[in-house]
Design a protein around this motif. Sequence first.
Motif, PDB file in Angstrom:
ATOM      1  N   VAL A   1       0.838  -1.197   0.000  1.00 21.87           N
ATOM      2  CA  VAL A   1       0.000   0.000   0.000  1.00 21.87           C
ATOM      3  C   VAL A   1       0.874   1.247   0.000  1.00 21.87           C
ATOM      4  CG1 VAL A   1      -1.683   1.297   1.344  1.00 21.87           C
ATOM      5  CG2 VAL A   1      -1.884  -1.186   1.117  1.00 21.87           C
ATOM      6  N   SER A   2       1.877   1.227   0.806  1.00 17.74           N
ATOM      7  CA  SER A   2       2.809   2.346   0.830  1.00 17.74           C
ATOM      8  C   SER A   2       4.101   1.850   1.467  1.00 17.74           C
ATOM      9  CB  SER A   2       2.231   3.511   1.631  1.00 17.74           C
ATOM     10  OG  SER A   2       1.955   3.069   2.938  1.00 17.74           O
TER      11      SER A   2
ATOM     12  N   ARG B   1       6.521   1.801   4.233  1.00 19.10           N
ATOM     13  CA  ARG B   1       6.669   2.162   5.637  1.00 19.10           C
ATOM     14  C   ARG B   1       7.655   1.223   6.276  1.00 19.10           C
ATOM     15  NH1 ARG B   1       2.725   5.431   6.776  1.00 19.10           N
ATOM     16  NH2 ARG B   1       1.014   5.377   5.300  1.00 19.10           N
TER      17      ARG B   1
ATOM     18  N   THR C   1       6.653  -1.393  14.249  1.00 18.39           N
ATOM     19  CA  THR C   1       5.268  -1.773  14.508  1.00 18.39           C
ATOM     20  C   THR C   1       4.954  -1.582  15.980  1.00 18.39           C
ATOM     21  OG1 THR C   1       5.517  -3.406  12.779  1.00 18.39           O
ATOM     22  CG2 THR C   1       3.571  -3.593  14.161  1.00 18.39           C
TER      23      THR C   1
ATOM     24  N   SER D   1       4.470   2.020  16.873  1.00 22.45           N
ATOM     25  CA  SER D   1       3.246   2.686  16.431  1.00 22.45           C
ATOM     26  C   SER D   1       2.008   2.115  17.120  1.00 22.45           C
ATOM     27  CB  SER D   1       3.093   2.561  14.912  1.00 22.45           C
ATOM     28  OG  SER D   1       2.877   1.210  14.578  1.00 22.45           O
ATOM     29  N   GLU D   2       2.197   1.108  17.954  1.00 22.52           N
ATOM     30  CA  GLU D   2       1.062   0.481  18.637  1.00 22.52           C
ATOM     31  C   GLU D   2       0.387   1.475  19.586  1.00 22.52           C
ATOM     32  OE1 GLU D   2       0.692  -3.996  20.146  1.00 22.52           O
ATOM     33  OE2 GLU D   2       1.898  -2.756  21.484  1.00 22.52           O
ATOM     34  N   VAL D   3      -0.929   1.512  19.559  1.00 21.90           N
ATOM     35  CA  VAL D   3      -1.666   2.396  20.469  1.00 21.90           C
ATOM     36  C   VAL D   3      -1.899   1.647  21.779  1.00 21.90           C
ATOM     37  CG1 VAL D   3      -3.713   3.837  20.788  1.00 21.90           C
ATOM     38  CG2 VAL D   3      -2.825   3.418  18.486  1.00 21.90           C
TER      39      VAL D   3
ATOM     40  N   LEU E   1      -2.592   6.923  25.232  1.00 23.24           N
ATOM     41  CA  LEU E   1      -3.829   7.696  25.400  1.00 23.24           C
ATOM     42  C   LEU E   1      -4.007   8.222  26.821  1.00 23.24           C
ATOM     43  CD1 LEU E   1      -6.175   5.270  23.413  1.00 23.24           C
ATOM     44  CD2 LEU E   1      -5.095   7.346  22.564  1.00 23.24           C
TER      45      LEU E   1
ATOM     46  N   GLU F   1      -4.151  24.502  14.219  1.00 22.16           N
ATOM     47  CA  GLU F   1      -4.702  23.971  12.969  1.00 22.16           C
ATOM     48  C   GLU F   1      -6.026  24.637  12.581  1.00 22.16           C
ATOM     49  OE1 GLU F   1      -4.873  19.777  11.949  1.00 22.16           O
ATOM     50  OE2 GLU F   1      -3.153  19.437  13.251  1.00 22.16           O
TER      51      GLU F   1
ATOM     52  N   SER G   1      -7.570  15.315  11.912  1.00 22.11           N
ATOM     53  CA  SER G   1      -6.922  16.604  12.144  1.00 22.11           C
ATOM     54  C   SER G   1      -7.151  17.008  13.584  1.00 22.11           C
ATOM     55  CB  SER G   1      -7.478  17.678  11.198  1.00 22.11           C
ATOM     56  OG  SER G   1      -8.770  18.075  11.622  1.00 22.11           O
TER      57      SER G   1
ATOM     58  N   ASN H   1      -3.865  13.108   9.709  1.00 22.93           N
ATOM     59  CA  ASN H   1      -3.139  12.874  10.948  1.00 22.93           C
ATOM     60  C   ASN H   1      -4.110  12.148  11.879  1.00 22.93           C
ATOM     61  OD1 ASN H   1      -1.770  13.064  13.357  1.00 22.93           O
ATOM     62  ND2 ASN H   1      -2.065  15.289  13.593  1.00 22.93           N
TER      63      ASN H   1
ATOM     64  N   LYS I   1      -5.496   9.377  17.574  1.00 23.66           N
ATOM     65  CA  LYS I   1      -5.609   8.090  18.267  1.00 23.66           C
ATOM     66  C   LYS I   1      -6.695   8.079  19.341  1.00 23.66           C
ATOM     67  CE  LYS I   1      -0.901   6.878  17.188  1.00 23.66           C
ATOM     68  NZ  LYS I   1       0.483   7.160  17.525  1.00 23.66           N
TER      69      LYS I   1
ATOM     70  N   LEU J   1     -10.047   6.388  19.088  1.00 21.91           N
ATOM     71  CA  LEU J   1     -10.200   4.946  19.301  1.00 21.91           C
ATOM     72  C   LEU J   1     -10.922   4.642  20.611  1.00 21.91           C
ATOM     73  CD1 LEU J   1      -6.722   3.541  18.206  1.00 21.91           C
ATOM     74  CD2 LEU J   1      -8.928   2.996  17.170  1.00 21.91           C
TER      75      LEU J   1
ATOM     76  N   ARG K   1      -6.507  -6.390  16.027  1.00 19.81           N
ATOM     77  CA  ARG K   1      -5.301  -5.708  16.510  1.00 19.81           C
ATOM     78  C   ARG K   1      -4.736  -4.780  15.438  1.00 19.81           C
ATOM     79  NH1 ARG K   1      -2.082  -8.154  20.097  1.00 19.81           N
ATOM     80  NH2 ARG K   1      -0.894  -6.235  19.816  1.00 19.81           N
TER      81      ARG K   1
ATOM     82  N   ARG L   1      -7.060  -0.932   8.995  1.00 16.19           N
ATOM     83  CA  ARG L   1      -6.517   0.014   8.012  1.00 16.19           C
ATOM     84  C   ARG L   1      -7.619   0.884   7.460  1.00 16.19           C
ATOM     85  NH1 ARG L   1      -3.557  -3.452   3.616  1.00 16.19           N
ATOM     86  NH2 ARG L   1      -5.522  -2.870   2.697  1.00 16.19           N
TER      87      ARG L   1
ATOM     88  N   PRO M   1      -6.845   1.080  -0.634  1.00 17.42           N
ATOM     89  CA  PRO M   1      -6.215   1.395   0.650  1.00 17.42           C
ATOM     90  C   PRO M   1      -5.651   2.813   0.601  1.00 17.42           C
ATOM     91  CG  PRO M   1      -5.449  -0.710  -0.196  1.00 17.42           C
ATOM     92  CD  PRO M   1      -6.227  -0.073  -1.294  1.00 17.42           C
ATOM     93  N   ASP M   2      -5.808   3.564   1.687  1.00 21.70           N
ATOM     94  CA  ASP M   2      -5.273   4.921   1.704  1.00 21.70           C
ATOM     95  C   ASP M   2      -3.777   4.858   1.983  1.00 21.70           C
ATOM     96  OD1 ASP M   2      -4.486   7.575   2.360  1.00 21.70           O
ATOM     97  OD2 ASP M   2      -6.610   8.055   2.652  1.00 21.70           O
ATOM     98  N   PRO M   3      -2.966   5.256   0.991  1.00 22.80           N
ATOM     99  CA  PRO M   3      -1.519   5.133   1.189  1.00 22.80           C
ATOM    100  C   PRO M   3      -0.968   6.161   2.175  1.00 22.80           C
ATOM    101  CG  PRO M   3      -1.991   6.119  -0.953  1.00 22.80           C
ATOM    102  CD  PRO M   3      -3.313   5.783  -0.345  1.00 22.80           C
ATOM    103  N   ASP M   4      -1.761   7.192   2.487  1.00 25.64           N
ATOM    104  CA  ASP M   4      -1.278   8.226   3.396  1.00 25.64           C
ATOM    105  C   ASP M   4      -1.437   7.841   4.860  1.00 25.64           C
ATOM    106  OD1 ASP M   4      -0.661   9.773   1.263  1.00 25.64           O
ATOM    107  OD2 ASP M   4      -2.472  11.012   1.361  1.00 25.64           O
ATOM    108  N   LEU M   5      -2.146   6.740   5.110  1.00 27.65           N
ATOM    109  CA  LEU M   5      -2.423   6.393   6.501  1.00 27.65           C
ATOM    110  C   LEU M   5      -1.807   5.047   6.870  1.00 27.65           C
ATOM    111  CD1 LEU M   5      -6.072   7.653   6.547  1.00 27.65           C
ATOM    112  CD2 LEU M   5      -4.357   8.323   8.245  1.00 27.65           C
ATOM    113  N   ALA M   6      -1.072   5.053   7.952  1.00 36.24           N
ATOM    114  CA  ALA M   6      -0.466   3.812   8.436  1.00 36.24           C
ATOM    115  C   ALA M   6      -1.557   2.940   9.047  1.00 36.24           C
ATOM    116  CB  ALA M   6       0.591   4.139   9.488  1.00 36.24           C
TER     117      ALA M   6
ATOM    118  N   ILE N   1      -3.599   0.909  11.801  1.00 37.21           N
ATOM    119  CA  ILE N   1      -3.758   1.162  13.241  1.00 37.21           C
ATOM    120  C   ILE N   1      -3.434  -0.137  13.956  1.00 37.21           C
ATOM    121  CG2 ILE N   1      -5.338   1.910  15.045  1.00 37.21           C
ATOM    122  CD1 ILE N   1      -7.211   2.861  12.877  1.00 37.21           C
ATOM    123  N   ILE N   2      -2.516  -0.062  14.873  1.00 33.01           N
ATOM    124  CA  ILE N   2      -2.183  -1.243  15.673  1.00 33.01           C
ATOM    125  C   ILE N   2      -2.672  -0.976  17.092  1.00 33.01           C
ATOM    126  CG2 ILE N   2      -0.345  -2.863  16.301  1.00 33.01           C
ATOM    127  CD1 ILE N   2      -0.156  -2.423  13.376  1.00 33.01           C
ATOM    128  N   ILE N   3      -3.541  -1.838  17.577  1.00 33.58           N
ATOM    129  CA  ILE N   3      -4.110  -1.649  18.922  1.00 33.58           C
ATOM    130  C   ILE N   3      -3.532  -2.705  19.852  1.00 33.58           C
ATOM    131  CG2 ILE N   3      -6.250  -1.618  20.252  1.00 33.58           C
ATOM    132  CD1 ILE N   3      -7.678  -0.984  17.550  1.00 33.58           C
TER     133      ILE N   3
END
Lengths: 193, 613
Positions: free
Chosen positions: A120-121, A123, A130, A133-135, A140, A167, B107, B134, B137, B140, B156, B159, B375-380, B382-384
């Motif tokens: 997809v891109s 990274r 990975t 970047s985990e939430v 939070l 912003e 945003s 952007n 998070k 979530l 977990r 996308r 798939p949006d290439p600008d967005l990584a 989401i890993i939870i």
Amino acid sequence: MAARWMERGMLMARQRLHFTPSFTRLVRPYVGPAAKHVKDIELMLAEPSWSVNSLFTSHHSPATESQVSKKQLHHLLRLSALPLPANEAEEAKMLKDLESQLRFVQAIQRVDTDGVEPLVSLRDETEEATKESEVTVDTLKEDFAKETVTGIRGRIGRSDPAKKEEEEDWDALACAPKTVGRYIALDNKVSAP
Amino acid sequence: MSIASPALRLRTNSDQLLSRLLTPLLPKPILSWRLVQQVPRGLGTATLSDSDVPYRNQLKKEAKRRRAVKHLSNEETEKKDARLEKWELTVGIEVHAQLNTERKLFSRARTSIDAEPNSHVAVFDLAYPGTQPNFQKATLIPALRAAIAFNCTIQRRSRFDRKHYFYPDQPAGYQITQYYEPYAKNGSIILYDHDGIDPEDGHSVTIAIKQIQMEQDTAKTIQQDSVTLLDFNRVSHPLIEIITLPQIHSPQTAAACVKKIQATLQAVNAVTTGMEMGGLRADVNVSVRLRDCPGELAASSSYSGITGLGQRTEIKNLSSFKAVEDAIIAERDRQIEVLESGGVIEGETRGWTLGNTATTRLRGKEGEVDYRYMPDPDLAPIIISEELITHISDTLPELPDTSLKELVDDFKLTLKDAKTLISIDDGKRLAYFDQVLAGLVKALRAEEYQGTLEQCLRDPSITKADKVEYARLVANWAIHEYGSVTASSESASVTAEKRPIVLVHVLQYLVKKKITGQSAKKLFLLALETPGRPVGELIKEENLELKDIPRAEYLRMAQGLIDANQETAEKVRKGHQGKLMWFVGQMMKDGKGSIEAQRAKEVLEELLAVGSS
């Protein structure tokens, strides 16, 4: 850093793509760190190994046979919010272009991608990245801290309203061609773009 | 390898076409467009709807309906509609809900409901070229609460994808949603008879939730004669879309399902407003098929993995529970009509406006392929973390079903009162009830109690058994008297919710028989209107204290009333209970709050020899 990225990207692309024999011939072989000699490079660049043209021509569907109907063309134009052709000549030209583009796409579709996860891109997909970047609860924690829990049933509320950040600090109407009060206004009938 | 590489950008006029179809890489502000008759895709703007009917009326109607059905004989049920015996309805629901978040999905601009138009907008929200999403998070948190409340399996890794279509309420030319890898899958919601499901569905029915996805809301549009006005405050407000499997077979159950989804979302603080305020919107897909159809007549459509269904249509933008029910009924009947007269159901999108008896065609349904999901290439992705899921699950607020069970089974409240407490004031009334109940138990134990009600709630010495005795009394006051004081006085309505301690004190005197019920009501209003004055002082000042009126005085008053109302008295002697209560009422009125209803009744019964003749 950038070099490492490039290298990694190429490597990933190679790992993902298992070229079919016919396509492999079209693609310039990957030159890795092994190509130390300037001579090898010169030799390789001396002759073109493939041409975009080859993608437009060599196909099972002969170029004369139309793959796209006028109806389909109009449907696609509508989906893309593009103007319909003004006359038949323009329509024929559009169809011809689309045909040629389709043949190009079909050439790409012939690549065997069975079992290949789409890229997809680019990274950093390493385990560390990975993990980073985990939430988590910690990510939070400030947001959880703003919440209040009351009563015996765990009812959740939020204390203070969110603060304005930079912003939002611009005039959203600045570039609008037409406004009505604080609204951006659109003419209901506009000429085709 | 994506075909969306700049090297593949072509040269001719129709490059535009190819690039818009296949490589929508850069967000473009599309400010010119052709007006297509289409439903706006965002959540509808706030409209007055049938859900403004007071909640208790609705409960009454439900109870009435349940009773009516019980009394319906088999024969009558059969006669109801022969066509419905022949055709089976199937419904799937999609609910879009605005998440309760501080900021937008991609945003740092704030979310808002009634703010000045276009005042909460970031450049990305207007799809300025070159701007990047952007992911926020914190969005979530409510999204996960919702998914866990509906028993979903949290993915977990999830996308975002782009769903392409051109409409001015969505400036990028695509909506960012989760199509290929949503964050939550395989949930369920259990609907009980008390949730208002169709009696034919029995005691309970479980509806599977296929997935829940996060996505962007669209801008608010206002159609005027020659222009469309756009407010981008709402664009990119985080939404979740909850998709059920087509497992519902009754319009009534479908409405109950949407109602319960809303109640659950509100209970876990996942949403800020309900359907009536535009915070929730439902789309339903409807199909019918012959109930017993062997072989070639078998319906052949399938979706969401359910096969053998009839061709479905989709009805969009339903903004009340009643609209959900009525629109399904109308569409079911239309489809049966078409099929019985030999016609074919077209896959299409239809609309419904309240008060209509039929749905109307809006547009042919786009095939999913027409949305060109990518798939949006600008967005990584989401890993939870597992730990976050556990944390949110452990701290999830109590769900309405659990509260209801406690109130009805343990506290012996009526189903109606329990449901009212849970649902009014967005859960705040139930919290009020809890505080007053715990406070009352404590206050009756110790004369001088210094702690706060919040501490009281957590006092381990107050057990459920202690509370049961007063639960019905407190519920009655928390629903009815609370309602009437806040309706009768503006200042009381401001303070009632904030000062549950006032009701604790009033009830404390009432339970100890220091004041009559009538005085207690007066006192409650008075105490709320004069903050800072102890209830005990007010009782003295207003002379509300129950004086021990001698029995002789009761007898004298009763006799006086009987003498003055001979005819009525005669009716009571003949067994007219209602008239007896009239006498009780008169005595209490004359006594100006000093007469106890029970004693008055006893004296009157004695004098009128009720029950002895």
